[in-house]
Design a protein around this motif. Structure first.
Motif, short mmCIF file in Angstrom:
data_model
loop_
_atom_site.label_atom_id
_atom_site.label_comp_id
_atom_site.label_asym_id
_atom_site.label_seq_id
_atom_site.Cartn_x
_atom_site.Cartn_y
_atom_site.Cartn_z
N VAL A 7 0.86 -1.18 0.00
CA VAL A 7 0.00 0.00 0.00
C VAL A 7 0.89 1.23 0.00
N TYR A 8 0.73 2.07 -1.01
CA TYR A 8 1.51 3.30 -1.12
C TYR A 8 0.62 4.49 -0.74
N LEU A 9 1.06 5.26 0.24
CA LEU A 9 0.32 6.44 0.69
C LEU A 9 0.86 7.64 -0.07
N HIS A 69 -19.07 6.74 1.19
CA HIS A 69 -18.69 5.43 0.65
C HIS A 69 -17.43 4.95 1.37
N PRO A 70 -17.58 4.23 2.48
CA PRO A 70 -16.41 3.69 3.17
C PRO A 70 -15.63 2.77 2.23
N PRO A 71 -14.32 2.70 2.39
CA PRO A 71 -13.52 1.85 1.50
C PRO A 71 -13.95 0.39 1.58
N ASP A 72 -13.99 -0.28 0.44
CA ASP A 72 -14.32 -1.70 0.38
C ASP A 72 -13.09 -2.47 0.84
N LEU A 73 -13.05 -2.81 2.11
CA LEU A 73 -11.86 -3.44 2.69
C LEU A 73 -11.72 -4.90 2.27
N ALA A 74 -12.85 -5.56 2.00
CA ALA A 74 -12.77 -6.94 1.52
C ALA A 74 -12.08 -6.98 0.16
N LEU A 75 -12.39 -5.97 -0.67
CA LEU A 75 -11.75 -5.90 -1.98
C LEU A 75 -10.27 -5.54 -1.84
N ALA A 76 -9.96 -4.64 -0.92
CA ALA A 76 -8.56 -4.28 -0.68
C ALA A 76 -7.77 -5.50 -0.23
N ARG A 77 -8.37 -6.27 0.65
CA ARG A 77 -7.72 -7.50 1.14
C ARG A 77 -7.46 -8.47 -0.02
N LYS A 78 -8.45 -8.61 -0.89
CA LYS A 78 -8.33 -9.51 -2.04
C LYS A 78 -7.18 -9.06 -2.95
N PHE A 79 -7.15 -7.76 -3.25
CA PHE A 79 -6.08 -7.25 -4.11
C PHE A 79 -4.70 -7.53 -3.51
N LEU A 80 -4.55 -7.22 -2.23
CA LEU A 80 -3.25 -7.39 -1.58
C LEU A 80 -2.85 -8.86 -1.53
N GLN A 81 -3.82 -9.73 -1.26
CA GLN A 81 -3.51 -11.17 -1.21
C GLN A 81 -3.10 -11.70 -2.59
N GLU A 82 -3.58 -11.04 -3.63
CA GLU A 82 -3.20 -11.42 -4.99
C GLU A 82 -1.86 -10.82 -5.42
N GLY A 83 -1.24 -10.07 -4.50
CA GLY A 83 0.04 -9.45 -4.80
C GLY A 83 -0.05 -8.13 -5.55
N LYS A 84 -1.27 -7.58 -5.64
CA LYS A 84 -1.45 -6.31 -6.34
C LYS A 84 -1.19 -5.13 -5.40
N HIS A 85 -0.54 -4.10 -5.92
CA HIS A 85 -0.23 -2.92 -5.13
C HIS A 85 -1.38 -1.92 -5.19
N ILE A 86 -1.55 -1.17 -4.12
CA ILE A 86 -2.64 -0.20 -4.00
C ILE A 86 -2.08 1.18 -3.66
N GLY A 87 -2.59 2.21 -4.32
CA GLY A 87 -2.27 3.58 -3.95
C GLY A 87 -3.43 4.19 -3.18
N VAL A 88 -3.14 5.03 -2.22
CA VAL A 88 -4.18 5.73 -1.44
C VAL A 88 -3.97 7.22 -1.61
N GLY A 112 0.01 -8.41 7.05
CA GLY A 112 1.47 -8.37 7.04
C GLY A 112 2.02 -7.73 5.79
N ALA A 113 1.18 -6.96 5.07
CA ALA A 113 1.60 -6.29 3.85
C ALA A 113 2.41 -5.04 4.19
N THR A 114 3.29 -4.67 3.29
CA THR A 114 4.13 -3.48 3.48
C THR A 114 3.34 -2.21 3.19
N VAL A 115 3.47 -1.23 4.07
CA VAL A 115 2.86 0.09 3.87
C VAL A 115 3.98 1.09 3.63
N VAL A 116 3.87 1.85 2.54
CA VAL A 116 4.93 2.77 2.15
C VAL A 116 4.41 4.21 2.19
N PRO A 117 4.74 4.99 3.24
CA PRO A 117 4.33 6.39 3.27
C PRO A 117 5.30 7.25 2.45
#
Length: 236
Positions: A7-9, A69-88, A112-117
């Motif tokens: 996750v990139y902030l 519209h609160p963030p869809d955290l189930a979808l975020a979890r799915k993306f991260l588990q698939e190894g996809k990176h997310i920007g916020v 346990g995913a890496t968060v990059v501020p």
């Protein structure tokens, strides 16, 4: 099992005139991402195009995260588990500071995913730096209560805490309520308490002034209606 995505902030500018203030590596990071959680899709599109006009906005997934519209955290979890990176991307300044981006960050940590501020402008710190108030001991309280009596009580409590702890108190309000908040501060705080108002940070109209409450009461013409602002109190 493959490594989870990151996750990139991604900080945005505080005003459209301050794009130069962002480090070049933010643009490099954005170019590599295809999934973003954004507080405001229209603002995010404009920001991404300003970073690089060659970015294909229509090829990106811009997912909402705001009070409606609160963030869809189930979808975020799915993306991260698939190894996809997310920007916020927040509406302005640094994400996960007084906005829903923190929920996506919590999800990343739970996997346990890496968060990059990433480095960028933060209105809270800029205001504190320029206020002349205690920069070693401070507290950010976010938004004050909307109801007038509750807001007045909150202001008195912040002033009392500042006096007791020699602590700078920072808080914000929806821009269209700024003038009312200023009025409430002047009506509820002691004359010798210091008040700083920092508005339109990094914009050509930037305004930062620290005075006692008594001095603010004598000032005429101060208008912060619909101007992004941070209020700081110090009664130490």
């Amino acid at each position: 099992m493959s490594q989870p995505g990151k996750v990139y902030l991604i900080p945005t500018v505080l005003s459209a005139d301050a794009l130069f203030s962002l480090p070049a590596y933010i643009t490099d990071t954005v170019r590599r991402l295809r999934i973003f959680y954004v507080e405001n899709e229209r603002t995010a599109r404009r920001f991404l195009k300003a970073l690089d006009k060659n970015i294909d906005i229509d090829a990106l997934q811009l997912l909402p995260m705001n009070e409606h519209h609160p963030p869809d955290l189930a979808l975020a979890r799915k993306f991260l588990q698939e190894g996809k990176h997310i920007g916020v991307i927040s509406e302005a300044g640094c994400p996960a500071i007084a906005d829903p981006g923190q929920l996506v960050v919590q999800t990343a940590h739970s996997l346990g995913a890496t968060v990059v501020p990433l480095v960028g402008p933060n209105s809270m710190l800029l205001a504190l730096m320029a206020s002349g108030m205690n920069g070693q001991h401070f507290q950010f309280s976010g938004y004050l209560p909307v109801k007038p009596l509750e807001r007045a009580q909150a202001i008195r409590e912040l002033e009392a805490t500042s006096a007791r702890k020699s602590q700078t108190q920072l808080f914000i309000e929806a821009p269209y309520r700024n003038n009312q908040v200023l009025k409430d501060i002047l009506a509820n705080c002691k004359d010798n308490t210091l008040l700083c108002v920092a508005a339109d940070l990094t914009a050509p109209t930037e305004y930062i002034r620290t005075q006692t409450v008594a001095q603010w009461k004598k000032q005429t013409g101060a208008d912060f209606h619909k101007r992004p602002a941070i209020f700081l109190l110090y009664a130490g």
